[in-house]
Design a protein around this motif. Structure first.
Motif, short mmCIF file in Angstrom:
data_model
loop_
_atom_site.label_atom_id
_atom_site.label_comp_id
_atom_site.label_asym_id
_atom_site.label_seq_id
_atom_site.Cartn_x
_atom_site.Cartn_y
_atom_site.Cartn_z
N THR A 89 -14.48 -68.40 -11.05
CA THR A 89 -14.31 -69.84 -10.90
C THR A 89 -15.68 -70.53 -10.95
OG1 THR A 89 -14.22 -69.46 -8.51
CG2 THR A 89 -12.14 -69.86 -9.63
N VAL A 90 -15.68 -71.73 -11.50
CA VAL A 90 -16.91 -72.51 -11.70
C VAL A 90 -16.65 -73.94 -11.24
CG1 VAL A 90 -18.74 -73.04 -13.37
CG2 VAL A 90 -17.28 -71.08 -13.76
N GLY A 91 -17.71 -74.64 -10.87
CA GLY A 91 -17.56 -75.98 -10.30
C GLY A 91 -16.91 -77.00 -11.20
N SER A 92 -17.13 -76.91 -12.52
CA SER A 92 -16.55 -77.87 -13.46
C SER A 92 -16.60 -77.29 -14.86
CB SER A 92 -17.32 -79.20 -13.45
OG SER A 92 -18.61 -79.04 -14.03
N MET A 220 -12.40 -70.40 -21.49
CA MET A 220 -12.81 -71.29 -20.42
C MET A 220 -11.74 -72.35 -20.24
SD MET A 220 -14.03 -74.47 -19.46
CE MET A 220 -14.99 -75.31 -20.72
N GLY A 221 -11.33 -72.59 -19.02
CA GLY A 221 -10.34 -73.63 -18.76
C GLY A 221 -10.75 -74.48 -17.58
N THR A 222 -10.18 -75.65 -17.50
CA THR A 222 -10.51 -76.56 -16.39
C THR A 222 -9.27 -76.85 -15.55
OG1 THR A 222 -10.13 -78.52 -17.75
CG2 THR A 222 -12.37 -77.66 -17.68
N LEU A 223 -9.52 -77.31 -14.35
CA LEU A 223 -8.44 -77.67 -13.43
C LEU A 223 -8.20 -79.17 -13.41
CD1 LEU A 223 -9.34 -75.35 -10.40
CD2 LEU A 223 -8.12 -74.83 -12.52
N GLY A 231 -12.37 -78.61 -11.17
CA GLY A 231 -13.06 -77.33 -11.23
C GLY A 231 -12.79 -76.66 -12.57
N ALA A 232 -13.18 -75.39 -12.67
CA ALA A 232 -13.01 -74.67 -13.93
C ALA A 232 -13.01 -73.17 -13.68
CB ALA A 232 -14.13 -75.03 -14.90
N TYR A 233 -12.75 -72.43 -14.75
CA TYR A 233 -12.76 -70.97 -14.66
C TYR A 233 -13.17 -70.40 -16.01
CZ TYR A 233 -8.21 -71.62 -16.92
OH TYR A 233 -7.21 -72.01 -17.79
N ILE A 234 -13.67 -69.18 -15.97
CA ILE A 234 -14.02 -68.44 -17.19
C ILE A 234 -13.30 -67.10 -17.14
CG2 ILE A 234 -15.86 -67.36 -18.53
CD1 ILE A 234 -17.79 -69.44 -17.24
N LEU A 235 -12.62 -66.76 -18.22
CA LEU A 235 -11.92 -65.48 -18.35
C LEU A 235 -12.57 -64.68 -19.48
CD1 LEU A 235 -8.32 -66.93 -18.15
CD2 LEU A 235 -9.19 -65.20 -16.59
#
Length: 367
Positions: A89-92, A220-223, A231-235
């Motif tokens: 998970t990433v901040g944005s 990469m996707g965002t919330l 927020g965001a995430y990287i798979l």
């Protein structure tokens, strides 16, 4: 100090302000594609999940002691749903793109980036040496392949595309995935606007094309869009996620993502999985209305209408506001030519969306 620059922006009708819009306006401007930002059930579930923890803020970076069970359970669910080995998970989304492009593109590597890639990705390329960056024509897989084959640099090839492009609403062609496979290029896919909206399971463009992720693929996707949070995430593969954990500056030096926002993203993800059949039906209904009323065929809920005039696009937005509707009036530098950006959010009633489309036709916006 900046009076001349501001004056120039105003003269070109590109001046922007933060505006508190009337809450009574019907929202057809935001990226809240599934209307989850108003879902009280999801909000309550996320609140209860955070409340069970011993603390409610991340407190530190992921690599100190900011990593929590909430981050872990969300990452595990993302891997399960998207068929990737690992997640972080990433901040944005902005920070995620900086993380990916700045960290992964090493000294002898070359990144091939779509000319319409998000501004955060374009900014990230400025942290690299000019010879490391090659821009290819938007969605033009032939131009991409030509530039890959003519490149004389000896390092890794990295391709950066979006699943659904935020302004045009168009999808990346499957041929780019095939080219990445052919040349064993690392493929970064920004799924900010495709996750939750397209695909058999509403998981995004990998799902849409039925592509099984491999070790070269990064999602990469965002919330902050369909997931109704922030927020965001990287798979990616375990190897790539480990590398980012050790080299990506926004991951190492930023406070870990908000626990509540992450919990909200997790609850939204579960909601989408459990309700995908109904959500897909509503998406299809909205896109059918768009096609029937405006003659625009789209796979995404982003409906761009070219206006080409900065002053006129603001006038059209104002007319719609006076009729109770809020749409985006997008100008340079976000787009080359001014557009009305209509979002066919599924929480908008069908008759209301029909009325908006009729009003736009009356204004001759697509002529």
């Amino acid at each position: 100090m900046y009076a001349k620059e501001l004056s120039s922006i105003k003269k070109s009708n590109r001046f922007r302000t933060r505006e508190l819009f009337d809450e009574n306006l019907i929202d057809l401007a935001s990226n809240d594609y599934l209307g989850l930002s108003t879902n009280k059930y999801i909000f309550q579930k996320a609140y209860e999940r955070v409340l069970k923890q011993n603390y409610h803020s991340p407190k530190a970076s992921m690599l100190v002691n900011g990593y929590s069970k909430i981050h872990k359970i969300f990452e595990d669910k993302l891997c399960e749903v998207n068929n990737f080995e690992a997640a972080i998970t990433v901040g944005s989304g902005f920070l995620a793109n900086i993380s990916l492009i700045e960290a992964l593109c090493r000294k002898n590597d070359t990144i091939f980036i779509d000319e319409e890639y998000h501004a955060s990705g374009i900014l990230a390329t400025k942290l690299l040496k000019p010879e490391q960056v090659i821009v290819f024509k938007h969605n033009d897989y032939k131009d991409l392949e030509e530039k890959i084959t003519s490149n004389k640099r000896t390092g890794r090839a990295i391709i950066a595309i979006e699943g659904v492009y935020s302004m045009g609403g168009d999808l990346a062609p499957i041929e780019i995935f095939q080219i990445a496979d052919l040349y064993k290029a690392i493929l970064i896919v920004d799924e900010a606007h495709s996750s939750g909206v397209i695909g058999e399971n509403l998981s995004g463009i990998f799902d849409y094309y039925k592509i099984t992720p491999n070790k070269y693929h990064i999602k990469m996707g965002t919330l902050g869009k369909a997931y109704g949070s922030y927020g965001a995430y990287i798979l990616a593969s375990n190897e790539i996620i480990d590398f980012l954990t050790n080299r990506a500056k926004p991951i190492i030096y930023s406070t870990a993502p908000s626990l509540f926002d992450t919990a909200l993203g997790y609850e939204s993800l579960k909601f989408i999985i459990e309700n995908k059949k109904n959500l897909k039906k509503q998406i299809e209904e909205k896109l059918n209305i768009i096609y029937k009323e405006l003659g625009i065929s789209s796979e995404s809920l982003i409906i761009p209408i070219l206006i080409g005039d900065n002053k006129k696009v603001k006038e059209i937005q104002e007319v719609l506001k006076q009729n109770g509707f809020l749409v985006g009036a997008i100008r340079q530098p976000t787009v080359k030519n001014a557009i009305i950006r209509l979002i066919a959010k599924i929480d908008i009633k069908n008759d209301i969306l029909t009325n908006v489309c009729k009003l736009l036709k009356d204004l001759n916006v697509n002529k």
